[in-house]
Design a protein around this motif. Structure first.
Motif, PDB file in Angstrom:
ATOM      1  N   ARG A  38      40.123  33.574  19.673  1.00  0.00           N
ATOM      2  CA  ARG A  38      39.288  33.364  20.854  1.00  0.00           C
ATOM      3  C   ARG A  38      38.364  34.541  21.155  1.00  0.00           C
ATOM      4  O   ARG A  38      37.544  34.461  22.075  1.00  0.00           O
ATOM      5  CB  ARG A  38      40.165  33.066  22.069  1.00  0.00           C
ATOM      6  N   TRP A  53      37.680  38.644  24.900  1.00  0.00           N
ATOM      7  CA  TRP A  53      37.911  37.314  25.462  1.00  0.00           C
ATOM      8  C   TRP A  53      38.466  37.476  26.866  1.00  0.00           C
ATOM      9  O   TRP A  53      39.331  38.323  27.117  1.00  0.00           O
ATOM     10  CB  TRP A  53      38.917  36.524  24.630  1.00  0.00           C
ATOM     11  N   VAL A  54      37.951  36.693  27.805  1.00  0.00           N
ATOM     12  CA  VAL A  54      38.457  36.661  29.177  1.00  0.00           C
ATOM     13  C   VAL A  54      38.692  35.205  29.548  1.00  0.00           C
ATOM     14  O   VAL A  54      37.816  34.354  29.346  1.00  0.00           O
ATOM     15  CB  VAL A  54      37.459  37.300  30.168  1.00  0.00           C
ATOM     16  N   ASP A  55      39.871  34.909  30.048  1.00  0.00           N
ATOM     17  CA  ASP A  55      40.193  33.550  30.485  1.00  0.00           C
ATOM     18  C   ASP A  55      39.140  33.094  31.498  1.00  0.00           C
ATOM     19  O   ASP A  55      38.936  33.747  32.528  1.00  0.00           O
ATOM     20  CB  ASP A  55      41.580  33.550  31.133  1.00  0.00           C
ATOM     21  N   ASN A  57      39.240  30.966  33.650  1.00  0.00           N
ATOM     22  CA  ASN A  57      39.844  30.649  34.948  1.00  0.00           C
ATOM     23  C   ASN A  57      40.432  31.875  35.639  1.00  0.00           C
ATOM     24  O   ASN A  57      41.085  31.745  36.679  1.00  0.00           O
ATOM     25  CB  ASN A  57      40.946  29.600  34.765  1.00  0.00           C
ATOM     26  N   LEU A  58      40.194  33.050  35.069  1.00  0.00           N
ATOM     27  CA  LEU A  58      40.758  34.268  35.650  1.00  0.00           C
ATOM     28  C   LEU A  58      40.188  34.532  37.042  1.00  0.00           C
ATOM     29  O   LEU A  58      38.976  34.542  37.240  1.00  0.00           O
ATOM     30  CB  LEU A  58      40.450  35.466  34.745  1.00  0.00           C
ATOM     31  N   SER A 167      45.583  44.082  25.553  1.00  0.00           N
ATOM     32  CA  SER A 167      45.747  42.780  26.189  1.00  0.00           C
ATOM     33  C   SER A 167      46.030  42.982  27.668  1.00  0.00           C
ATOM     34  O   SER A 167      46.582  44.011  28.081  1.00  0.00           O
ATOM     35  CB  SER A 167      46.883  41.979  25.533  1.00  0.00           C
ATOM     36  N   ASP A 170      49.216  38.656  33.098  1.00  0.00           N
ATOM     37  CA  ASP A 170      49.654  38.359  34.458  1.00  0.00           C
ATOM     38  C   ASP A 170      51.161  38.610  34.521  1.00  0.00           C
ATOM     39  O   ASP A 170      51.941  37.936  33.838  1.00  0.00           O
ATOM     40  CB  ASP A 170      49.341  36.899  34.795  1.00  0.00           C
ATOM     41  N   LYS A 175      51.341  35.321  31.280  1.00  0.00           N
ATOM     42  CA  LYS A 175      50.193  34.761  30.571  1.00  0.00           C
ATOM     43  C   LYS A 175      49.154  35.838  30.265  1.00  0.00           C
ATOM     44  O   LYS A 175      48.811  36.650  31.118  1.00  0.00           O
ATOM     45  CB  LYS A 175      49.557  33.661  31.421  1.00  0.00           C
ATOM     46  N   VAL A 177      45.547  37.034  29.978  1.00  0.00           N
ATOM     47  CA  VAL A 177      44.321  36.586  30.644  1.00  0.00           C
ATOM     48  C   VAL A 177      43.064  37.226  30.062  1.00  0.00           C
ATOM     49  O   VAL A 177      41.947  36.808  30.381  1.00  0.00           O
ATOM     50  CB  VAL A 177      44.392  36.863  32.162  1.00  0.00           C
ATOM     51  N   ALA A 178      43.236  38.229  29.203  1.00  0.00           N
ATOM     52  CA  ALA A 178      42.075  38.861  28.572  1.00  0.00           C
ATOM     53  C   ALA A 178      42.541  39.703  27.388  1.00  0.00           C
ATOM     54  O   ALA A 178      43.695  40.167  27.347  1.00  0.00           O
ATOM     55  CB  ALA A 178      41.309  39.731  29.565  1.00  0.00           C
ATOM     56  N   GLU A 179      41.639  39.893  26.433  1.00  0.00           N
ATOM     57  CA  GLU A 179      41.913  40.732  25.260  1.00  0.00           C
ATOM     58  C   GLU A 179      40.621  41.429  24.847  1.00  0.00           C
ATOM     59  O   GLU A 179      39.526  40.887  25.045  1.00  0.00           O
ATOM     60  CB  GLU A 179      42.428  39.893  24.087  1.00  0.00           C
TER      61      GLU A 179
END
Length: 223
Positions: A38, A53-55, A57-58, A167, A170, A175, A177-179
């Motif tokens: 991702r 990568w950032v979710d 929905n973060l 990484s 949460d 979970k 939420v970003a990398e």
């Protein structure tokens, strides 16, 4: 003449590591992160290229504090005469300090993770000192011979590169939420006999920590 020079420069950058990039190639990923598929090439707040990568929905406002896990090397390196154990320890120690220094400017630093905590899990995934790439004028065959001779004698500058993967998790649900994956160039060593010190890579680490702070500020501004 200009076109010939540009072509020589391009060829040199392709053949040697003298033209340093901040973007880590996929075949250099360490395996530290959960999912590399991702990641995409993006620009950091300071303007350099990184894989990130950032979710989507973060919601960064959910976090009232961050817990920074002690940074580590991954995989575990074997110290040697060029990069001794004291240097390795100095690098991770400074990385921890830099992250706490920068992030404390925008959010509370916690001593343990709990609900409402964003966990940052950083790793140093590469540190090396390689022979500096050839300059454009050294494309001339005679200069190449001289360059090879000085390299063998240990007199040629050595480029220092260091890479990180991190990484963001949460703490409430575990979970990711970003990398992010990136690298940078430290201070050149004078020759292949000079010992690397943590001071040689501190400016790179400072840049990483500063970008993490700026990224958090940008995420907050979007909400």
């Amino acid at each position: 003449m200009t076109k010939c020079f540009a072509a020589s420069l391009l060829a040199t950058c392709m053949l040697v590591s003298g033209c340093t990039s901040t973007l880590v190639q996929p075949d250099q990923y360490s395996g530290f992160l959960q999912d590399y598929s991702r990641l995409s090439e993006q620009q950091s707040p300071s303007g350099v290229k990184v894989a990130r990568w950032v979710d989507p929905n973060l919601d960064i406002s959910r976090y009232t504090q961050v817990y920074i896990e002690p940074s580590k090397f991954y995989p575990t390196p074997q110290p040697d005469s060029r990069i001794p154990q004291t240097t390795l320890q100095g690098i991770t120690s400074y990385y921890d300090q830099a992250l706490k220094r920068e992030l404390s400017k925008v959010i509370r630093i916690s001593n343990s993770p709990s609900n409402g905590t964003l966990v940052i899990r950083p790793a140093i995934t590469a540190v090396s000192a390689e022979t500096e790439g050839l300059k454009p004028y050294e494309v001339i065959p005679i200069a190449l011979v001289v360059a090879a001779a000085t390299t063998a004698a240990g007199e040629r500058d050595q480029q220092v590169e260091i890479a990180t993967e991190a990484s963001f998790i949460d703490a409430g649900n575990g979970k990711v939420v970003a990398e992010v994956v990136r690298k940078g160039a430290g201070t050149d060593l004078e020759n292949k006999k000079q010992v690397l010190s943590a001071d040689d890579v501190k400016p790179v680490i400072d840049g990483w920590a500063n970008d993490m702070r700026l990224s958090m500020e940008q995420l907050r501004a979007k909400r």
